[in-house]
Design an enzyme around this catalytic site. Sequence first.
Site, PDB file in Angstrom:
ATOM      1  CD  GLU A  17       1.091  10.902  43.612  1.00  0.00           C
ATOM      2  OE1 GLU A  17       1.176  11.889  44.373  1.00  0.00           O
ATOM      3  OE2 GLU A  17       1.636   9.806  43.843  1.00  0.00           O
ATOM      4  CB  SER A  36      -6.282  16.718  43.321  1.00  0.00           C
ATOM      5  OG  SER A  36      -5.727  16.560  44.619  1.00  0.00           O
ATOM      6  CG  HIS A  53      -3.437  14.481  46.182  1.00  0.00           C
ATOM      7  ND1 HIS A  53      -3.605  15.091  44.961  1.00  0.00           N
ATOM      8  CD2 HIS A  53      -2.318  13.717  46.072  1.00  0.00           C
ATOM      9  CE1 HIS A  53      -2.616  14.729  44.148  1.00  0.00           C
ATOM     10  NE2 HIS A  53      -1.828  13.880  44.790  1.00  0.00           N
ATOM     11  CG  PHE A  68       2.792   1.237  48.645  1.00  0.00           C
ATOM     12  CD1 PHE A  68       3.811   1.042  47.742  1.00  0.00           C
ATOM     13  CD2 PHE A  68       1.485   1.023  48.208  1.00  0.00           C
ATOM     14  CE1 PHE A  68       3.564   0.639  46.442  1.00  0.00           C
ATOM     15  CE2 PHE A  68       1.223   0.619  46.913  1.00  0.00           C
ATOM     16  CZ  PHE A  68       2.260   0.424  46.026  1.00  0.00           C
ATOM     17  CG  ASP A  85      13.411   8.872  47.940  1.00  0.00           C
ATOM     18  OD1 ASP A  85      13.468   9.445  49.052  1.00  0.00           O
ATOM     19  OD2 ASP A  85      12.431   8.218  47.547  1.00  0.00           O
TER      20      ASP A  85
END
Length: 278
Positions: free
Chosen positions: A12, A10, A260, A210, A103
């Site tokens: 994102e 999958s 993913h 990141f 967040d």
Amino acid sequence: MSTSTSTPISFEFFPPKTDVGAEKILKVHQELQTLNPAYFSVTYGAGGSTRDRTLSTIDAIHGQGAPVAPHLSCIGDDKARIAELLERYKAQGIRHLVALRGDLPSGQVGLGELPYARDLVQFIRETTGDHFHIEVAAYPEMHPQAESFNKDIEQFIAKIKAGANSAITQFFFNADSYFYFVDELAKRGVHTPIIPGIMPITNASNLIRFADSSGAEIPRWIRKQLAAFGDDSQSIRAFGHDVVVNLCQRLIKGGAPALHFYTMNQTEPTQQLVLDIR
């Protein structure tokens, strides 16, 4: 080395900020669609800060191939707005959600009516029953705000008990951390599918940023090698490709139920990674 084509994948996306970005994401979607993903997920900003852009992205790709799985975050948001989104997604025929705490938006005080992901999962179940397949987040290397690994495991299990079906992990590069996390859950009688989140390596400074912001660990040997390449972007991409292909192959061999990919709204290098692990 080739792995089984039966492992689901999958992808994102994050909602683009410009019209040019919106056009690009449609092209990337079409290109990645050729890899037969199980679904595409679309992220959702803190407190719904990207709500409109998220919805327009979902509208653009829904029904254009693989199912879409909207992200939904709860911190700083209220039940009425979330219920409105759930009703919209049901009406569109969407059956898959990624439920996250998120967040707290900058400058906002108060956690909102649903302060934790388990509260969101429970609210989705109370509001829509079993209509949605609900994914939640998992942190094989521990959530950066967790008191301890055991406390983090307990928080994760609470999300499952609230009604989550499966989980996607934060990205990682140490396969052992993933297998240890899954084993610890199994010891507690939890056998929920835990899908590894895969981050391509293309830019050293971006990757480190990141990782530092999310609490993900970059093994020292990877950091040292990236530093040694300096500004040699071609070598960084080649090295990163090999690292991530090997990681994916080990995860699949070890029984990961799916993969993913965090695409960063780019076709490459995700496309080549998928081709090389199949």
